[in-house]
Every structure is written in C-alpha cells, then in structure tokens.
Design a protein around this motif. Structure first.
Motif, mmCIF file in Angstrom:
data_model
loop_
_atom_site.group_PDB
_atom_site.id
_atom_site.type_symbol
_atom_site.label_atom_id
_atom_site.label_comp_id
_atom_site.label_asym_id
_atom_site.label_seq_id
_atom_site.Cartn_x
_atom_site.Cartn_y
_atom_site.Cartn_z
ATOM 1 N N ARG A 139 1.001 -1.364 0.184
ATOM 2 C CA ARG A 139 0.118 -0.032 0.350
ATOM 3 C C ARG A 139 0.545 1.632 -0.296
ATOM 4 N N LYS A 140 2.267 1.693 0.647
ATOM 5 C CA LYS A 140 2.368 2.543 0.312
ATOM 6 C C LYS A 140 3.167 2.675 -0.676
ATOM 7 N N GLU A 141 3.796 1.620 -1.420
ATOM 8 C CA GLU A 141 4.084 2.027 -2.368
ATOM 9 C C GLU A 141 3.571 2.421 -3.549
ATOM 10 N N LEU A 142 1.843 1.559 -3.239
ATOM 11 C CA LEU A 142 0.380 2.625 -4.053
ATOM 12 C C LEU A 142 0.784 3.968 -3.972
ATOM 13 N N VAL A 143 0.982 4.052 -2.863
ATOM 14 C CA VAL A 143 0.251 6.080 -2.440
ATOM 15 C C VAL A 143 2.039 6.728 -2.666
ATOM 16 N N LEU A 144 2.367 5.934 -3.158
ATOM 17 C CA LEU A 144 3.841 6.731 -3.450
ATOM 18 C C LEU A 144 4.043 6.678 -4.756
ATOM 19 N N PRO A 159 4.769 8.857 5.260
ATOM 20 C CA PRO A 159 5.875 10.566 5.580
ATOM 21 C C PRO A 159 7.037 10.598 4.295
ATOM 22 N N LYS A 160 6.846 8.782 3.666
ATOM 23 C CA LYS A 160 8.282 9.138 2.239
ATOM 24 C C LYS A 160 7.323 10.162 1.634
ATOM 25 N N SER A 161 6.203 8.949 1.167
ATOM 26 C CA SER A 161 5.208 10.367 0.171
ATOM 27 C C SER A 161 5.284 12.007 0.635
ATOM 28 N N TRP A 162 4.771 12.172 1.749
ATOM 29 C CA TRP A 162 4.869 13.560 1.976
ATOM 30 C C TRP A 162 5.574 14.177 2.035
ATOM 31 N N GLU A 163 6.847 13.717 1.907
ATOM 32 C CA GLU A 163 8.666 13.852 2.214
ATOM 33 C C GLU A 163 8.907 14.258 0.222
ATOM 34 N N ILE A 164 8.380 13.346 -0.431
ATOM 35 C CA ILE A 164 8.658 13.716 -1.748
ATOM 36 C C ILE A 164 8.625 14.468 -2.521
ATOM 37 N N PHE A 165 5.965 14.742 -2.084
ATOM 38 C CA PHE A 165 5.791 15.629 -2.459
ATOM 39 C C PHE A 165 6.238 17.073 -2.143
ATOM 40 N N ASP A 166 5.855 16.964 -0.511
ATOM 41 C CA ASP A 166 6.701 18.426 -0.362
ATOM 42 C C ASP A 166 7.910 18.981 -0.610
#
Length: 210
Positions: A53-58, A113-120
């Motif tokens: 799921r984390k990879e999906l969100v990312l 948090p990983k997805s947020w860090e990349i997005f931000d």
C-alpha cells in the motif's frame, strides 16, 4: 521494451483512477479491498503493479505530481507577461486544489511520511523554480519592484505554500484550500508590483470578474 512501455502505461492509468478515489474518499480511509473493488480487479492483480500500500500511495502521488508539473512548465514556456503568467498558473493551481481531499496532508504526513517528504520537497522545488523565473522576468519587464530579492522571496514563498493545506489552522468548514490560496497569492502579488504592475494586475482582475 514494448512490454515495459505497456506495463508503465497500465500503471499510469491505474494511478489516475486511484487518484480519483483519493480525491473522493481521502487516502487513509479507502482500503486496498475498496480500491480493487472499484477498479474491478482482485487485490492479487493490484499487487502485481504495487508491492504494498505504501508503494501504491507513493506511485499515485508521484504520477499526479508529474502531470501537474508538466502543465505548469507548459504555461511557463508560453513566455507570457509575468502577471498574465501568474494568473494562468493560479488557474491551474485552483483547479488542482479543488481536487485535493481535506485530509490529504494529514494522511500523508502521519501514515505515509516518505510520500509526504517527496511531495513536499518536489512541490517546494517547483514553486521556487517557477516563482524565481517569474520574479526575474517581472523585474526586467518593470511590473515588479526592482528592490526585491528574487532568490530570497522565492524561497520564502515556496516554503510557505504548504500552509494552504493546514487543516488545523484553517479548520473552519467554510474555508477551502482555494480560499486560502487566493488570499495568499493576492497578498504576494500586491507586495511585489510597481504602480504600473498594480494597475495591470487590478485591471486584469476586473476583466476576469466581468
């Protein structure tokens, strides 16, 4: 090579469909079962494209950002009047903001948090890059004040852009991301324009309202 292209195309199509679900339900509240059901496939099939799921969100966030970045850079390449460029970019931004679920920032920060860090990071980098170019062009054009520091102001603006998504500060039900963004941009523009630029900006604003 052909198989890779087909795979990547399929992933992009699935990401687009999942992004629509995130817009409607939020990121955390919709389960993998919900996603597979609404896509009309099994979870097993879904996991063939996304290992977890984390990879999906990312992947969904990354694909969506890429599309938005392409749209922004397309406007920049038009080489418009600096204030016209801001208006056109603002239109893109407000259209995008309307598609973001109110819980998106919270969900990403807390659960992904990983997805947020990349997005931000990418969002701030893009905002900095585009605003710096716009400021430099506006100063040269004479519609922006020549006593401002483009590099510094671009840094400040890019770092504060995520304030728009702060649901804690702007938690009133009648205050949208779009409302906050419009106030932020209006304050920003009126702070950088020359008298000529202010007149141009207000006239353009008036024409769009009429």
């Amino acid at each position: 090579m052909a198989k890779l292209v087909i795979f990547l195309t399929k992933v992009a199509e699935i990401c687009d469909r999942i992004q629509l679900l995130f817009q409607e339900f939020g990121i955390k509240s919709i389960t993998m079962d919900d996603i597979s059901q609404r896509l009309g496939c099994s979870k097993k099939t879904l996991y063939q494209y996304f290992p977890n799921r984390k990879e999906l969100v990312l992947k969904v966030i990354t694909e969506d950002m890429k599309k938005h970045e392409d749209a922004i850079l397309k406007v920049v390449k038009e080489d418009l009047h600096p204030i016209d460029e801001i208006f056109k970019l603002n239109k893109l931004a407000t259209e995008k903001l309307k598609t973001i679920h109110p819980s998106a920032q919270y969900d990403l920060k807390k659960y992904y948090p990983k997805s947020w860090e990349i997005f931000d990071k990418k969002n701030k980098q893009l905002t900095y890059k585009v605003s710096l170019k716009n400021l430099e062009k506006g100063i040269k054009n004479g519609c922006y004040r020549n006593d401002i520091n483009p590099e510094l102001l671009s840094r400040i603006f890019s770092e504060r852009i995520d304030l728009i998504f702060n649901g804690i500060i702007f938690k009133r039900s009648n205050t949208s991301f779009t409302d906050v963004f419009k106030e932020l941009i209006n304050h920003y523009i009126l702070g950088i324009v020359t008298p000529e630029g202010r007149s141009y900006y207000l006239n353009l604003q008036k024409k769009l309202i009429e």
